[in-house]
Design a protein around this motif. Structure first.
Motif, mmCIF file in Angstrom:
data_model
loop_
_atom_site.group_PDB
_atom_site.id
_atom_site.type_symbol
_atom_site.label_atom_id
_atom_site.label_comp_id
_atom_site.label_asym_id
_atom_site.label_seq_id
_atom_site.Cartn_x
_atom_site.Cartn_y
_atom_site.Cartn_z
ATOM 1 N N ARG A 145 0.844 -0.978 -0.082
ATOM 2 C CA ARG A 145 0.018 0.107 -0.009
ATOM 3 C C ARG A 145 0.861 1.306 0.122
ATOM 4 N NH1 ARG A 145 -3.349 -2.549 4.283
ATOM 5 N NH2 ARG A 145 -5.028 -3.661 3.167
ATOM 6 N N THR A 146 0.344 2.262 -0.716
ATOM 7 C CA THR A 146 1.235 3.424 -0.629
ATOM 8 C C THR A 146 0.447 4.496 -0.125
ATOM 9 O OG1 THR A 146 0.296 4.025 -2.677
ATOM 10 C CG2 THR A 146 2.323 2.904 -2.950
ATOM 11 N N ALA A 147 1.148 5.517 0.478
ATOM 12 C CA ALA A 147 0.462 6.906 1.019
ATOM 13 C C ALA A 147 -0.304 6.490 2.232
ATOM 14 C CB ALA A 147 -0.326 7.768 -0.012
ATOM 15 N N VAL A 148 0.328 5.711 3.154
ATOM 16 C CA VAL A 148 -0.318 5.402 4.484
ATOM 17 C C VAL A 148 0.342 6.042 5.760
ATOM 18 C CG1 VAL A 148 -1.239 3.173 3.386
ATOM 19 C CG2 VAL A 148 0.770 3.025 4.742
ATOM 20 N N VAL A 149 -0.289 5.862 6.659
ATOM 21 C CA VAL A 149 0.461 6.195 8.050
ATOM 22 C C VAL A 149 0.931 4.980 8.520
ATOM 23 C CG1 VAL A 149 0.140 6.775 10.467
ATOM 24 C CG2 VAL A 149 -1.566 7.953 8.546
ATOM 25 N N ALA A 150 2.433 4.962 9.106
ATOM 26 C CA ALA A 150 3.020 3.856 9.507
ATOM 27 C C ALA A 150 4.056 4.229 10.653
ATOM 28 C CB ALA A 150 3.953 3.525 8.208
ATOM 29 N N ALA A 151 4.115 3.253 11.403
ATOM 30 C CA ALA A 151 4.994 3.416 12.620
ATOM 31 C C ALA A 151 6.340 2.406 12.472
ATOM 32 C CB ALA A 151 4.082 3.161 13.720
ATOM 33 N N PRO A 152 7.554 2.804 12.935
ATOM 34 C CA PRO A 152 8.640 2.177 13.056
ATOM 35 C C PRO A 152 8.192 0.916 14.119
ATOM 36 C CG PRO A 152 9.142 4.320 13.671
ATOM 37 C CD PRO A 152 7.683 4.383 13.440
ATOM 38 N N ILE A 153 8.628 -0.482 13.399
ATOM 39 C CA ILE A 153 8.241 -1.435 14.340
ATOM 40 C C ILE A 153 8.818 -1.444 15.859
ATOM 41 C CG2 ILE A 153 8.962 -3.898 14.799
ATOM 42 C CD1 ILE A 153 8.558 -4.159 11.254
ATOM 43 N N PRO A 154 9.954 -0.913 16.115
ATOM 44 C CA PRO A 154 10.616 -0.799 17.375
ATOM 45 C C PRO A 154 9.631 0.069 18.247
ATOM 46 C CG PRO A 154 12.634 -0.609 15.893
ATOM 47 C CD PRO A 154 11.198 -0.690 15.067
ATOM 48 N N ALA A 155 9.006 1.186 17.697
ATOM 49 C CA ALA A 155 8.065 1.777 18.448
ATOM 50 C C ALA A 155 6.727 1.337 19.034
ATOM 51 C CB ALA A 155 7.840 3.351 17.662
ATOM 52 N N VAL A 156 6.400 0.003 18.636
ATOM 53 C CA VAL A 156 5.391 -0.330 18.923
ATOM 54 C C VAL A 156 5.415 -1.427 20.124
ATOM 55 C CG1 VAL A 156 3.429 -2.234 18.149
ATOM 56 C CG2 VAL A 156 4.329 -0.278 16.495
ATOM 57 N N ALA A 157 4.434 -0.968 21.198
ATOM 58 C CA ALA A 157 4.712 -1.694 22.541
ATOM 59 C C ALA A 157 3.279 -2.295 22.915
ATOM 60 C CB ALA A 157 5.265 -0.735 23.430
#
Length: 141
Positions: free
Chosen positions: A24-36
């Protein structure tokens, strides 16, 4: 099916492949290490019950939680996936719903909007963070 021919391939050879199942393009994303994952208390309407922040020193990196007996009627405790977002110089845990996982980022289906400043860093830093922690933003290198 291969995108291009591979020279000298014969039956019985082993191979390593990267398989893309979705993009998918143009989506909101978060870095994997930031997810808790945090254990949060929800009220009867499904809203998060946040305790007021007491600016006191913690002796351990573990967030104190109330015992099940301390829950008020209608409240429930649930493990929730989310990220810490910078709000007024402090960390605030925001529940998210993730979509496609990439090499470095999770697609965020809900919980964040474009422009939110997600806090990331070494795993232990994010793991021990709690709501209300002061955050110092370092300039990009």
């Amino acid at each position: 099916m291969l995108d291009e021919a591979v020279p000298d391939v014969r039956p019985g050879f082993t191979a390593t492949a990267d398989i893309v199942t979705a993009t998918r393009t143009a989506v909101v994303a978060a870095p994997i290490p930031a997810v808790a994952v945090r254990e949060l208390v929800y009220d009867a309407n499904g809203q998060i019950v946040r305790e007021p922040h007491a600016d006191k020193r913690r002796t351990s990196g573990v967030e104190p939680t109330a015992a099940a007996a301390e829950l008020k009627p209608g409240q429930t405790r649930k493990e929730t996936e989310g990220v810490f977002v910078l709000r007024s110089g402090r960390a605030e845990f925001v529940p998210i719903k993730v979509g496609i996982a990439g090499d470095k980022y999770f697609e965020v289906l809900s919980g964040l909007k474009a422009g939110d400043l997600v806090i990331t860093g070494p795993y232990n830093s994010v793991r021990s963070m709690v709501d209300g922690d002061q955050v110092k933003v370092e300039p990009k290198k």
